[in-house]
Write a protein that holds these residues in place. Sequence first.
Motif, PDB file in Angstrom:
ATOM      1  N   PHE A   1       0.830  -1.198   0.000  1.00  8.60           N
ATOM      2  CA  PHE A   1       0.000   0.000   0.000  1.00  8.60           C
ATOM      3  C   PHE A   1       0.866   1.251   0.000  1.00  8.60           C
ATOM      4  CE2 PHE A   1      -2.346   3.320   2.249  1.00  8.60           C
ATOM      5  CZ  PHE A   1      -3.511   3.378   1.496  1.00  8.60           C
ATOM      6  N   LEU A   2       1.894   1.268   0.844  1.00  8.50           N
ATOM      7  CA  LEU A   2       2.793   2.425   0.878  1.00  8.50           C
ATOM      8  C   LEU A   2       3.529   2.605  -0.443  1.00  8.50           C
ATOM      9  CD1 LEU A   2       4.468   2.476   4.395  1.00  8.50           C
ATOM     10  CD2 LEU A   2       2.944   4.172   3.398  1.00  8.50           C
ATOM     11  N   GLN A   3       4.005   1.515  -1.025  1.00  7.29           N
ATOM     12  CA  GLN A   3       4.725   1.600  -2.292  1.00  7.29           C
ATOM     13  C   GLN A   3       3.808   2.037  -3.428  1.00  7.29           C
ATOM     14  OE1 GLN A   3       8.084   1.286  -2.732  1.00  7.29           O
ATOM     15  NE2 GLN A   3       8.038   1.258  -0.509  1.00  7.29           N
ATOM     16  N   ARG A   4       2.570   1.638  -3.366  1.00  4.03           N
ATOM     17  CA  ARG A   4       1.604   1.957  -4.431  1.00  4.03           C
ATOM     18  C   ARG A   4       1.244   3.441  -4.434  1.00  4.03           C
ATOM     19  NH1 ARG A   4      -1.255   2.299  -8.515  1.00  4.03           N
ATOM     20  NH2 ARG A   4      -3.338   1.465  -8.756  1.00  4.03           N
ATOM     21  N   TYR A   5       1.035   4.003  -3.249  1.00  9.61           N
ATOM     22  CA  TYR A   5       0.542   5.379  -3.166  1.00  9.61           C
ATOM     23  C   TYR A   5       1.565   6.377  -2.648  1.00  9.61           C
ATOM     24  CZ  TYR A   5      -3.925   3.170  -3.945  1.00  9.61           C
ATOM     25  OH  TYR A   5      -4.944   2.446  -4.493  1.00  9.61           O
ATOM     26  N   ASN A   6       2.778   5.946  -2.398  1.00  7.95           N
ATOM     27  CA  ASN A   6       3.771   6.818  -1.802  1.00  7.95           C
ATOM     28  C   ASN A   6       5.120   6.565  -2.459  1.00  7.95           C
ATOM     29  OD1 ASN A   6       5.293   8.396  -0.122  1.00  7.95           O
ATOM     30  ND2 ASN A   6       5.245   6.964   1.575  1.00  7.95           N
ATOM     31  N   LYS A   7       5.623   7.538  -3.174  1.00  7.08           N
ATOM     32  CA  LYS A   7       6.922   7.383  -3.837  1.00  7.08           C
ATOM     33  C   LYS A   7       8.043   8.088  -3.081  1.00  7.08           C
ATOM     34  CE  LYS A   7       5.038   5.095  -7.096  1.00  7.08           C
ATOM     35  NZ  LYS A   7       4.959   3.688  -6.928  1.00  7.08           N
ATOM     36  N   GLN A   8       7.726   8.735  -1.963  1.00  5.30           N
ATOM     37  CA  GLN A   8       8.717   9.456  -1.177  1.00  5.30           C
ATOM     38  C   GLN A   8       8.879   8.754   0.161  1.00  5.30           C
ATOM     39  OE1 GLN A   8       6.707  13.123  -0.837  1.00  5.30           O
ATOM     40  NE2 GLN A   8       6.606  13.493  -3.017  1.00  5.30           N
ATOM     41  N   ASN A   9       9.750   9.316   1.002  1.00  2.00           N
ATOM     42  CA  ASN A   9       9.845   8.734   2.341  1.00  2.00           C
ATOM     43  C   ASN A   9       8.684   9.233   3.192  1.00  2.00           C
ATOM     44  OD1 ASN A   9      10.624  10.946   4.236  1.00  2.00           O
ATOM     45  ND2 ASN A   9      12.400  11.091   2.892  1.00  2.00           N
ATOM     46  N   ILE A  10       8.396   8.505   4.255  1.00  4.48           N
ATOM     47  CA  ILE A  10       7.201   8.791   5.042  1.00  4.48           C
ATOM     48  C   ILE A  10       7.322  10.034   5.912  1.00  4.48           C
ATOM     49  CG2 ILE A  10       6.433   6.402   5.089  1.00  4.48           C
ATOM     50  CD1 ILE A  10       7.549   6.235   7.943  1.00  4.48           C
ATOM     51  N   PHE A  11       8.512  10.625   6.002  1.00  2.00           N
ATOM     52  CA  PHE A  11       8.711  11.775   6.866  1.00  2.00           C
ATOM     53  C   PHE A  11       8.615  13.110   6.135  1.00  2.00           C
ATOM     54  CE2 PHE A  11      11.449   8.395   8.785  1.00  2.00           C
ATOM     55  CZ  PHE A  11      10.589   8.115   9.840  1.00  2.00           C
ATOM     56  N   GLU A  12       8.348  13.108   4.843  1.00  2.00           N
ATOM     57  CA  GLU A  12       8.415  14.354   4.069  1.00  2.00           C
ATOM     58  C   GLU A  12       7.203  15.251   4.188  1.00  2.00           C
ATOM     59  OE1 GLU A  12       9.656  14.106   0.053  1.00  2.00           O
ATOM     60  OE2 GLU A  12      11.564  13.216   0.579  1.00  2.00           O
ATOM     61  N   SER A  13       6.028  14.712   4.398  1.00  2.00           N
ATOM     62  CA  SER A  13       4.838  15.563   4.465  1.00  2.00           C
ATOM     63  C   SER A  13       3.773  14.911   5.337  1.00  2.00           C
ATOM     64  CB  SER A  13       4.274  15.811   3.060  1.00  2.00           C
ATOM     65  OG  SER A  13       3.739  14.612   2.538  1.00  2.00           O
ATOM     66  N   VAL A  14       2.783  15.709   5.664  1.00  2.00           N
ATOM     67  CA  VAL A  14       1.672  15.201   6.463  1.00  2.00           C
ATOM     68  C   VAL A  14       0.906  14.143   5.672  1.00  2.00           C
ATOM     69  CG1 VAL A  14      -0.505  15.843   7.579  1.00  2.00           C
ATOM     70  CG2 VAL A  14       1.476  17.338   7.766  1.00  2.00           C
ATOM     71  N   ARG A  15       0.769  14.342   4.367  1.00  2.00           N
ATOM     72  CA  ARG A  15       0.075  13.365   3.523  1.00  2.00           C
ATOM     73  C   ARG A  15       0.775  12.007   3.576  1.00  2.00           C
ATOM     74  NH1 ARG A  15       0.674  11.214  -1.468  1.00  2.00           N
ATOM     75  NH2 ARG A  15      -1.224  10.587  -2.544  1.00  2.00           N
ATOM     76  N   MET A  16       2.093  12.019   3.526  1.00  2.00           N
ATOM     77  CA  MET A  16       2.835  10.757   3.581  1.00  2.00           C
ATOM     78  C   MET A  16       2.684  10.086   4.951  1.00  2.00           C
ATOM     79  SD  MET A  16       3.886  10.481   0.645  1.00  2.00           S
ATOM     80  CE  MET A  16       3.415  11.720  -0.517  1.00  2.00           C
ATOM     81  N   MET A  17       2.678  10.884   6.008  1.00  2.00           N
ATOM     82  CA  MET A  17       2.477  10.325   7.348  1.00  2.00           C
ATOM     83  C   MET A  17       1.088   9.715   7.483  1.00  2.00           C
ATOM     84  SD  MET A  17       5.159  10.353   9.176  1.00  2.00           S
ATOM     85  CE  MET A  17       4.412   9.938  10.734  1.00  2.00           C
ATOM     86  N   MET A  18       0.078  10.369   6.903  1.00  2.00           N
ATOM     87  CA  MET A  18      -1.283   9.827   6.959  1.00  2.00           C
ATOM     88  C   MET A  18      -1.375   8.516   6.174  1.00  2.00           C
ATOM     89  SD  MET A  18      -3.159  11.593   8.889  1.00  2.00           S
ATOM     90  CE  MET A  18      -1.876  12.157   9.970  1.00  2.00           C
ATOM     91  N   LEU A  19      -0.702   8.447   5.036  1.00  2.00           N
ATOM     92  CA  LEU A  19      -0.662   7.189   4.279  1.00  2.00           C
ATOM     93  C   LEU A  19       0.035   6.094   5.080  1.00  2.00           C
ATOM     94  CD1 LEU A  19       0.119   8.345   0.631  1.00  2.00           C
ATOM     95  CD2 LEU A  19      -1.933   7.181   1.435  1.00  2.00           C
ATOM     96  N   PHE A  20       1.104   6.457   5.772  1.00  2.00           N
ATOM     97  CA  PHE A  20       1.814   5.497   6.611  1.00  2.00           C
ATOM     98  C   PHE A  20       0.901   4.976   7.715  1.00  2.00           C
ATOM     99  CE2 PHE A  20       4.165   5.076  10.643  1.00  2.00           C
ATOM    100  CZ  PHE A  20       4.814   3.878  10.370  1.00  2.00           C
TER     101      PHE A  20
END
Length: 144
Positions: free
Chosen positions: A21-40
């Motif tokens: 799921f993270l690889q599918r919807y997230n191409k950056q590291n999880i610490f870069e934005s609030v959106r990435m943290m929410m996906l995590f």
Amino acid sequence: MIPSLTIAITNTLGPVVGFWFLQRYNKQNIFESVRMMMLFILAIIIASIITASGGTLTLFIHNIVNMDTILQTWSSWFVGDLIGFLLIAPILEAYALKKNISKSLLSLEGALLITVLIVLNLIIFGPLAFFSLIEYPIAYVVVA
């Protein structure tokens, strides 16, 4: 043996689905934005639901838990896995991002982390415990 194998499969499947799921919807590291943290956070919730559901269903099918305790078993399993994912996954992500740090420093840091965890577990749960776990909720000190 069959319940252990089934639980092992679902406990592996949960993190794999979360990682996918993270690889599918997230191409950056999880610490870069609030959106990435929410996906995590969404990914670890999905992974925890899979592991808790698979494990609890397995225990129920094999008559290890009954209908009266199935919700308590599921919620305990879910919270335990969720806390584990919240504690371990960011550490692994941070190590993956450290490309310019020497391997010897990472090895020393990893060895110290494992040593501290072992000592804490021996003090809290093992033979080095100098207090009664029945009188105090000290077992939860690791979560804090």
